[in-house]
Design a protein around this motif. Structure first.
Motif, PDB file in Angstrom:
ATOM      1  N   ASP A   1      40.684  51.359  60.980  1.00  0.00           N
ATOM      2  CA  ASP A   1      40.842  52.168  62.434  1.00  0.00           C
ATOM      3  C   ASP A   1      40.100  51.629  63.479  1.00  0.00           C
ATOM      4  N   ALA A   2      38.633  51.965  62.724  1.00  0.00           N
ATOM      5  CA  ALA A   2      37.629  52.150  63.688  1.00  0.00           C
ATOM      6  C   ALA A   2      37.583  50.914  64.536  1.00  0.00           C
ATOM      7  N   PHE A   3      37.300  49.003  63.484  1.00  0.00           N
ATOM      8  CA  PHE A   3      37.345  48.184  64.241  1.00  0.00           C
ATOM      9  C   PHE A   3      38.683  47.859  64.918  1.00  0.00           C
ATOM     10  N   LEU A   4      39.906  48.776  64.545  1.00  0.00           N
ATOM     11  CA  LEU A   4      40.404  48.073  65.616  1.00  0.00           C
ATOM     12  C   LEU A   4      40.871  48.526  66.788  1.00  0.00           C
ATOM     13  N   ARG A   5      40.161  50.000  66.526  1.00  0.00           N
ATOM     14  CA  ARG A   5      40.324  50.239  68.280  1.00  0.00           C
ATOM     15  C   ARG A   5      38.773  49.717  68.834  1.00  0.00           C
ATOM     16  N   VAL A   6      37.714  49.415  68.044  1.00  0.00           N
ATOM     17  CA  VAL A   6      36.949  48.021  69.229  1.00  0.00           C
ATOM     18  C   VAL A   6      37.389  47.099  69.468  1.00  0.00           C
ATOM     19  N   LEU A   7      38.289  46.450  69.035  1.00  0.00           N
ATOM     20  CA  LEU A   7      38.524  44.908  68.710  1.00  0.00           C
ATOM     21  C   LEU A   7      40.100  45.348  70.309  1.00  0.00           C
ATOM     22  N   THR A   8      41.402  46.326  70.149  1.00  0.00           N
ATOM     23  CA  THR A   8      41.778  46.297  71.061  1.00  0.00           C
ATOM     24  C   THR A   8      41.254  46.957  72.441  1.00  0.00           C
TER      25      THR A   8
ATOM     26  N   ASP B   1      45.833  40.731  66.766  1.00  0.00           N
ATOM     27  CA  ASP B   1      44.779  39.781  67.126  1.00  0.00           C
ATOM     28  C   ASP B   1      43.308  39.944  66.434  1.00  0.00           C
ATOM     29  N   ALA B   2      43.510  41.470  65.882  1.00  0.00           N
ATOM     30  CA  ALA B   2      42.245  42.527  65.845  1.00  0.00           C
ATOM     31  C   ALA B   2      42.600  41.941  64.295  1.00  0.00           C
ATOM     32  N   ASN B   3      43.442  42.130  63.997  1.00  0.00           N
ATOM     33  CA  ASN B   3      43.855  41.851  62.401  1.00  0.00           C
ATOM     34  C   ASN B   3      43.301  40.677  61.879  1.00  0.00           C
ATOM     35  N   ALA B   4      44.024  39.009  63.325  1.00  0.00           N
ATOM     36  CA  ALA B   4      43.365  38.243  63.307  1.00  0.00           C
ATOM     37  C   ALA B   4      42.101  37.820  62.414  1.00  0.00           C
ATOM     38  N   LEU B   5      41.846  38.286  62.945  1.00  0.00           N
ATOM     39  CA  LEU B   5      39.688  38.133  63.450  1.00  0.00           C
ATOM     40  C   LEU B   5      39.300  39.425  62.750  1.00  0.00           C
ATOM     41  N   ALA B   6      39.412  39.849  62.064  1.00  0.00           N
ATOM     42  CA  ALA B   6      39.947  40.716  60.380  1.00  0.00           C
ATOM     43  C   ALA B   6      39.584  40.030  59.650  1.00  0.00           C
TER      44      ALA B   6
ATOM     45  N   SER C   1      33.551  41.543  60.299  1.00  0.00           N
ATOM     46  CA  SER C   1      33.290  42.811  60.617  1.00  0.00           C
ATOM     47  C   SER C   1      33.626  42.509  62.205  1.00  0.00           C
ATOM     48  N   ILE C   2      32.930  43.620  63.123  1.00  0.00           N
ATOM     49  CA  ILE C   2      32.367  42.903  64.180  1.00  0.00           C
ATOM     50  C   ILE C   2      31.616  42.491  64.543  1.00  0.00           C
ATOM     51  N   GLU C   3      30.276  43.316  63.403  1.00  0.00           N
ATOM     52  CA  GLU C   3      29.009  42.328  64.455  1.00  0.00           C
ATOM     53  C   GLU C   3      29.331  40.522  64.099  1.00  0.00           C
ATOM     54  N   ALA C   4      29.966  40.240  62.835  1.00  0.00           N
ATOM     55  CA  ALA C   4      30.287  38.718  62.128  1.00  0.00           C
ATOM     56  C   ALA C   4      31.401  38.407  63.824  1.00  0.00           C
ATOM     57  N   ILE C   5      32.142  39.203  64.603  1.00  0.00           N
ATOM     58  CA  ILE C   5      32.802  38.773  64.943  1.00  0.00           C
ATOM     59  C   ILE C   5      32.164  38.233  66.893  1.00  0.00           C
ATOM     60  N   ALA C   6      31.555  39.450  66.911  1.00  0.00           N
ATOM     61  CA  ALA C   6      30.503  39.558  68.130  1.00  0.00           C
ATOM     62  C   ALA C   6      29.702  38.062  67.767  1.00  0.00           C
ATOM     63  N   LYS C   7      29.083  37.484  66.910  1.00  0.00           N
ATOM     64  CA  LYS C   7      27.703  36.414  66.395  1.00  0.00           C
ATOM     65  C   LYS C   7      28.800  35.064  66.649  1.00  0.00           C
ATOM     66  N   ALA C   8      30.431  34.778  66.338  1.00  0.00           N
ATOM     67  CA  ALA C   8      31.079  34.280  66.142  1.00  0.00           C
ATOM     68  C   ALA C   8      31.097  32.812  67.792  1.00  0.00           C
TER      69      ALA C   8
END
Length: 199
Positions: free
Chosen positions: A131-138, A147-152, A157-164
């Protein structure tokens, strides 16, 4: 003869203990265990019995001919003290064995309940994290739950997405170039992520 509970465990009986007992007691034990869904194995084990129930093992010493003069020998046999572990006197061997099975079963049930509670807690934490993950990305303009689920699923993780990199996001998700660029700006450009957003 069944005592009203289902064991579905394993009872390991010491060969040397079995050989010292009357055959009627061994037959009673085998019948009682079968009636309570326990599998009986005969092994060269140090305690007289080891029960495995619900992933926990409990060992027992079962003295069927108690003699106060050999009391010290019984307890020194395993380096025990009187009262530690629990000492349960009973009137007859059959009753004693039923008590052993009930104690082993109760320990197994407690262990299973601990495991179920732990799994429920871990699942609740995973749901909260998602839930927290989705809130941050959305919160990124233009990024929706899909989109958030596809990234997950693709990155984690949020950290991995931030570095991608943009290329990595495009290769591993169905996000558009515009959305990939927004994600990069959101995580890397302070002017972008600190400015007010109007969705």
């Amino acid at each position: 003869m069944a005592s009203g509970f289902v064991g579905r465990g394993v009872c390991m009986m010491s060969n040397s203990w079995r050989d010292k007992q009357h055959p009627n007691l061994i037959n009673f034990i085998a019948t009682f265990l079968a009636a309570n869904s326990y599998r009986l194995n005969f092994l060269s084990v140090s305690p007289d019995f080891i029960f495995n129930n619900g992933g926990t093992s409990v060992a027992f010493i079962f003295e069927t001919n108690w003699d106060t003069e050999k009391e010290a020998a019984v307890f020194s046999r395993y380096g025990m003290e009187l009262g530690c572990p629990t000492f349960v006197p009973v009137c007859d061997p059959e009753m004693g064995f039923e008590k052993i099975v009930k104690i082993a079963h109760a320990r197994g049930v407690c262990k299973q309940q601990d495991i179920i509670t732990t799994m429920r807690n871990e699942r609740a934490q995973a749901v909260q994290c998602m839930d927290a993950f989705l809130r941050v990305l959305t919160s990124i303009p233009g990024i929706d739950s899909h989109d958030a689920n596809a990234l997950a699923q693709a990155i984690g993780s949020i950290e991995a997405i931030a570095k991608a990199s943009k290329e990595f996001i495009l290769e591993n998700t169905d996000l558009s170039t515009e959305k990939a660029e927004r994600i990069l700006r959101f995580f890397r450009d302070p002017q972008y992520y600190l400015s007010p957003k109007i969705n």
